[in-house]
Motif scaffolding. Sequence first.
Motif, PDB file in Angstrom:
ATOM      1  N   LEU A 643      71.877  37.814 -23.518  1.00 43.08           N
ATOM      2  CA  LEU A 643      71.768  36.435 -23.019  1.00 43.08           C
ATOM      3  C   LEU A 643      72.730  35.529 -23.770  1.00 43.08           C
ATOM      4  O   LEU A 643      73.429  34.710 -23.175  1.00 43.08           O
ATOM      5  CB  LEU A 643      70.343  35.918 -23.213  1.00 43.08           C
ATOM      6  CG  LEU A 643      69.296  36.310 -22.183  1.00 43.08           C
ATOM      7  CD1 LEU A 643      67.971  35.655 -22.521  1.00 43.08           C
ATOM      8  CD2 LEU A 643      69.727  35.883 -20.785  1.00 43.08           C
ATOM      9  N   TRP A 647      76.238  33.448 -22.556  1.00 44.89           N
ATOM     10  CA  TRP A 647      76.431  31.996 -22.612  1.00 44.89           C
ATOM     11  C   TRP A 647      77.656  31.592 -23.390  1.00 44.89           C
ATOM     12  O   TRP A 647      78.379  30.692 -23.010  1.00 44.89           O
ATOM     13  CB  TRP A 647      75.176  31.304 -23.149  1.00 44.89           C
ATOM     14  CG  TRP A 647      74.529  30.704 -22.012  1.00 44.89           C
ATOM     15  CD1 TRP A 647      74.519  29.407 -21.665  1.00 44.89           C
ATOM     16  CD2 TRP A 647      73.904  31.432 -20.975  1.00 44.89           C
ATOM     17  NE1 TRP A 647      73.912  29.271 -20.463  1.00 44.89           N
ATOM     18  CE2 TRP A 647      73.526  30.485 -20.010  1.00 44.89           C
ATOM     19  CE3 TRP A 647      73.630  32.761 -20.736  1.00 44.89           C
ATOM     20  CZ2 TRP A 647      72.881  30.839 -18.855  1.00 44.89           C
ATOM     21  CZ3 TRP A 647      72.989  33.109 -19.605  1.00 44.89           C
ATOM     22  CH2 TRP A 647      72.625  32.155 -18.670  1.00 44.89           C
TER      23      TRP A 647
ATOM     24  N   VAL B 211      68.533  30.196 -26.453  1.00 52.07           N
ATOM     25  CA  VAL B 211      68.464  31.629 -26.168  1.00 52.07           C
ATOM     26  C   VAL B 211      67.263  32.249 -26.886  1.00 52.07           C
ATOM     27  O   VAL B 211      66.487  33.005 -26.298  1.00 52.07           O
ATOM     28  CB  VAL B 211      69.773  32.319 -26.588  1.00 52.07           C
ATOM     29  CG1 VAL B 211      69.623  33.820 -26.500  1.00 52.07           C
ATOM     30  CG2 VAL B 211      70.909  31.848 -25.730  1.00 52.07           C
ATOM     31  N   VAL B 214      63.999  31.086 -25.273  1.00 49.67           N
ATOM     32  CA  VAL B 214      63.741  31.783 -24.005  1.00 49.67           C
ATOM     33  C   VAL B 214      63.259  33.200 -24.284  1.00 49.67           C
ATOM     34  O   VAL B 214      62.319  33.695 -23.641  1.00 49.67           O
ATOM     35  CB  VAL B 214      65.000  31.787 -23.118  1.00 49.67           C
ATOM     36  CG1 VAL B 214      64.845  32.759 -21.960  1.00 49.67           C
ATOM     37  CG2 VAL B 214      65.271  30.401 -22.584  1.00 49.67           C
ATOM     38  N   SER B 218      59.725  34.518 -23.148  1.00 52.62           N
ATOM     39  CA  SER B 218      59.703  35.649 -22.223  1.00 52.62           C
ATOM     40  C   SER B 218      58.798  36.753 -22.736  1.00 52.62           C
ATOM     41  O   SER B 218      58.141  37.440 -21.964  1.00 52.62           O
ATOM     42  CB  SER B 218      61.109  36.199 -22.023  1.00 52.62           C
ATOM     43  OG  SER B 218      61.924  35.197 -21.497  1.00 52.62           O
ATOM     44  N   ASP B 271      71.398  24.948 -18.268  1.00 50.51           N
ATOM     45  CA  ASP B 271      71.597  26.053 -19.207  1.00 50.51           C
ATOM     46  C   ASP B 271      70.488  27.104 -19.092  1.00 50.51           C
ATOM     47  O   ASP B 271      70.756  28.293 -19.144  1.00 50.51           O
ATOM     48  CB  ASP B 271      71.637  25.521 -20.645  1.00 50.51           C
ATOM     49  CG  ASP B 271      72.946  24.808 -20.916  1.00 50.51           C
ATOM     50  OD1 ASP B 271      73.988  25.412 -20.654  1.00 50.51           O
ATOM     51  OD2 ASP B 271      72.908  23.640 -21.346  1.00 50.51           O
ATOM     52  N   TRP B 272      69.250  26.640 -18.999  1.00 50.82           N
ATOM     53  CA  TRP B 272      68.187  27.660 -18.969  1.00 50.82           C
ATOM     54  C   TRP B 272      67.919  28.235 -17.597  1.00 50.82           C
ATOM     55  O   TRP B 272      67.375  29.321 -17.481  1.00 50.82           O
ATOM     56  CB  TRP B 272      66.908  27.241 -19.687  1.00 50.82           C
ATOM     57  CG  TRP B 272      66.246  25.926 -19.337  1.00 50.82           C
ATOM     58  CD1 TRP B 272      66.290  24.793 -20.080  1.00 50.82           C
ATOM     59  CD2 TRP B 272      65.386  25.639 -18.232  1.00 50.82           C
ATOM     60  NE1 TRP B 272      65.547  23.796 -19.516  1.00 50.82           N
ATOM     61  CE2 TRP B 272      64.973  24.291 -18.359  1.00 50.82           C
ATOM     62  CE3 TRP B 272      64.934  26.354 -17.137  1.00 50.82           C
ATOM     63  CZ2 TRP B 272      64.125  23.657 -17.463  1.00 50.82           C
ATOM     64  CZ3 TRP B 272      64.083  25.730 -16.229  1.00 50.82           C
ATOM     65  CH2 TRP B 272      63.700  24.399 -16.401  1.00 50.82           C
ATOM     66  N   MET B 275      69.533  31.648 -17.256  1.00 52.28           N
ATOM     67  CA  MET B 275      68.848  32.637 -18.107  1.00 52.28           C
ATOM     68  C   MET B 275      67.573  33.119 -17.424  1.00 52.28           C
ATOM     69  O   MET B 275      67.279  34.320 -17.370  1.00 52.28           O
ATOM     70  CB  MET B 275      68.466  32.010 -19.447  1.00 52.28           C
ATOM     71  CG  MET B 275      69.651  31.624 -20.300  1.00 52.28           C
ATOM     72  SD  MET B 275      69.076  31.121 -21.926  1.00 52.28           S
ATOM     73  CE  MET B 275      70.547  30.334 -22.539  1.00 52.28           C
TER      74      MET B 275
END
Lengths: 651, 483
Positions: A643, A647, B211, B214, B218, B271-272, B275
């Motif tokens: 991830l 980015w 990141v 998340v 998750s 941004d998220w 993801m």
Amino acid sequence: MSMNDLYLLVPMAPLLGAVVAGFFGRTLGRRGSHVVTILGVAISFIASVVIAQDVFAGHSFNGTLYTWLSTGNVSLVVGFLIDPLTVTLMLIVTFVSLMVHIYTIGYMHEDPGYQRFFSYISLFTFSMLMLVMANNFLQLFFGWEAVGLVSYLLIGFWYTRPTAIYANLKAFLVNRVGDFGFLLGIGLVLAHFGTLDYATVFSMVPQMAKETIELIPGSPVSLLTVTCILLFIGAMGKSAQMPLHVWLPDSMEGPTPISALIHAATMVTAGIFMVSRMSPLFEYSETARSVVLVIGASTALFMAFLGIIQTDIKRVVAYSTLSQLGYMTVALGASAYPVAIFHLGTHAFFKALLFLGAGSVIHAMHHEQDMRNMGGLRKYLPITYWTAVVGSLALAGIPPFAGFFSKDAIIEAVQATHIAGAGYASFAVLAGVFITAFYSFRMLFMTFHGEPRMDHHVREHLHESPWVITVPLILLAIPSVLTGYLYIEPMVFGNYFGASITVLPENGGLHEMRQEWQGVGNFVQHGLLSLPFWLAVSGIVAAAALYLKWTHVPALIKARLMPLFTVLDNKYYFDSFNERVFAGGARLLGGGLWRIGDEKIIDGGMVNGSANAVARLSQRLRRVQTGYIYHYAFVMIFGVFALMSLWFIKA
Amino acid sequence: MTFAFPNLVPVLPEIFLLTALCAILILDLFVSEANRFLVYAFSQLTLVVTAGLLVMGATGAPISTFEGMFIDDPMARTLKIFAILAVALMLAYSRSYNSSRGLSRGEFYVLVLFALLGIMVMVSANHFLVLYLGLELLSLSLCALIALQRDAVRATEAAMKYFVLAALASGMLLYGMSMLYGATGSLQIPVVASVIQSGTADPAILVFGLVFIVAGLSFKLGVVPFHMWVPDVYEGAPTAVTLFVGSAPKIAAFAFFMRLLVGGMGSMVTDWQPMLIIVSVLSMLLGNVTAIAQTNIKRMLAYSTISHMGYLLLGILSGTDAGYSSAMFYVASYVLTTLGGFGIILLMSREGFEADRLEDLKGLNKRSPWYAFMMLVVMISMAGIPVSVGFFAKLSVLSAALDAGLTWLVVFAVLMSLIGAFYYLRVIKLMYMDEPADAAPLIADTDHRVLISVNGAAILALGILPQPLIDLCTMAITQSLRG
């Protein structure tokens, strides 16, 4: 009771009867069922008479009773258009239906499906009334399909007979072809006129006359022509015009009252009615009218030929129906819509009479239909015989019987027309007169005259049918004599239809006829001196010669003209053609699609193939779950890493 | 620095819950084995009172207390009530299962209630530390619950795995939070949000922290690639605990996403969102596909959960209020359905027999048509077939994603749910078309029977009239986010 309630009562009374007899027939019993349905139709008939008086006093009606749903600018409604055209059909439908209801008591009294039968014929009456009373295309289509459904049910009424099931399937499929065209036509109307309401559509026709559409890109054709031809394809299915006529002879598998009611007098005339109703559309397309004319003329002539060689009494009447429907269609093509409706009316009476007469004979003969096993029945069935004589004279077009007036009017109208195909049509209708007279009297002579040919067992039991059968015969014989004489002047030459039928002045056959009109007396006088009458008389004479006097001659002719006979016996190979090309082709296509398309591509490739792929993937993915905690942790950390790199690469 | 006495009214349910569960802990010491029922009854009573306090104290507007560390808003209250309902149902379903396995000790109830307290704290957290506090309270309780059968090898193994991986995930989360703290200078969620919005924070550090956050989130939700613990825990834990793991904590995880991502980093949605798309796609794919190969129902449902969480993310990642409320609707309907499914598995289990293989469902219709029908309802709801609440749940998240312009994602999600339908329908096939191996009808307590029926009826009723629940979720989300 206001007029609106009365309008509603006309279709609802038979519907109620059908529902009661259909759902509670077992409880009501036989008597209860026929009482309730006959009552329903009788009410409907009486109401129609009252409405008719009102309409001819000048009170037409066009209005919505119920809005079913509205979507966008289109609203789908149930509404009635009550005008002279509608009311004529209402009278014919309810009267013939009433007669058939009464007749059925006698004809079907031994049948186990008695209540079901009454329920069906009442349902038919309802559907037909909805069809003729509609004020919009949707309701027309509803009635159209509903009568088709009841026809299907009734042809297969004796559902244990394979032939009946074959016949009703055939009728259903052939009518689908016609209905498909009809539906496309309605779709075009909706797409280009934006409404399904008759009045609105008709008022827009003149400004749409120049519109074109491109069926094949680059070659524009007139919108109205396409629409009219599509609508007429619907009429061809329902009114059994060539080449969609093949279902009608087979429909005789149904009980005889049905042949009389549905397949002679009313349902098959729905196409004729529909085209007359659409006269404002057809008037603006000469091409479409030429198509109508040619198709009608072909049907009138070629189906009449087939009547000559039939031995089944009902099939003779069936082919004569086809031929007569051809006559009506010819009248439509000649812009003589009132004449078509006039013939529709007279034909409804005398054809119902002939069918019910045939039914009476069949009933007396214990369901024997082959004329070769009849003969000499005049003695045993006097009432049936005399009414059959009336029917045959009417059919042959002998004055003063009803058929003479309507048929002569058609012939005159065709002769006064000058659009493409008129010459052919005028030859066909003239030739048809001779043949019609010939086969109808052939039938009469073979059945009622000559030596009895049935076995003595049947002969011992021969007797006249009960009153429920003979009374309708007599009641139908009366209009078969009188309607022509009484109604030709108002219906064809007068202003009977008012604004309900449009005939443009430039399509002038009918207008010419009206100018030359000098009263009924002159019409008959003129008729007696003209060709059609003499053709009819010679037809009768020929029939008498061949089937009364020199009875051995028909066999000789048949032997001499074997090739021609074979063609006729095979009904011009329409059935074989359909069976081979359409049915065989459909089976071949279906089989091909099934084996290659369904089994190989869809089942094998797409369904099982994708399922197998998923299953393989599944087996592989489950191995990722190793059970080792360091694998799990590694996957998580890898996830974060992936991830993040995603980015930061992107940034 | 002044230290005013905090307003305790919004925290009243939590305070009551904590007090009551301490009381239950003590009560458990004094009741005899024969009166063990009392502990169960007191736990249920505690839940009822807590829920009552929540309902009575409901105010429309968000109120924060403890220096803004704790927030009480409609979303928090609604989610708490969902969680309490789930826990109450779960306790009822697992009562006889537990007592036949010696699990019906005070610890079970106390741990469950502690976990619930953790959930409630998480749901109301307005501060990174409070969030973390609630999270750990939940995680540690769950870990102990999973290992409750100390002598069962699988359970211990599952607990070990969960503990280690949860520690790893917590580490990631804390790391991410510290990044955010570094970038914004605050742990207070609204302050963090406003700093991010103002654009003064270093975007590289923010994304770096994002990141990790998340990843941590998750893990809690159990989505790919942070899902590895889910199948092992589901299978290894006693079924009663699996039921718990599969239900109420999902509500907490949803709240977690809402507080941190939407509340704290809402302005970083661009941004998220990608993801979450990756995570969601992988979850739907792996969950649905792998579930097909499973022979164990609990494992199958574990993969099914993974895929469901992928669908839940569809709602969140669409980044709109409608999307958030559809996700909330999804989580509620998912929890309701899962409870029903595990309720029936628990019902089929007997002393010394875990009904956890798919073949144990064979011929259920012949044994007990009513339960088979209830299982059928659960399965069609999971597959998202009308007339069940699962259909509307899927429909609402899909339409939210569609409105966000993610057409390809919606197509993919629908295809995946098509694959998913296979293993749900297989359960129905086993129940209705196969011969049972064991023809004995199922025996169940009255309360269990009634609740299963109510549960199934609720799935159907919300499948026919979903509007009240949808309205509730919409109201909760809009009032909480837009004040």
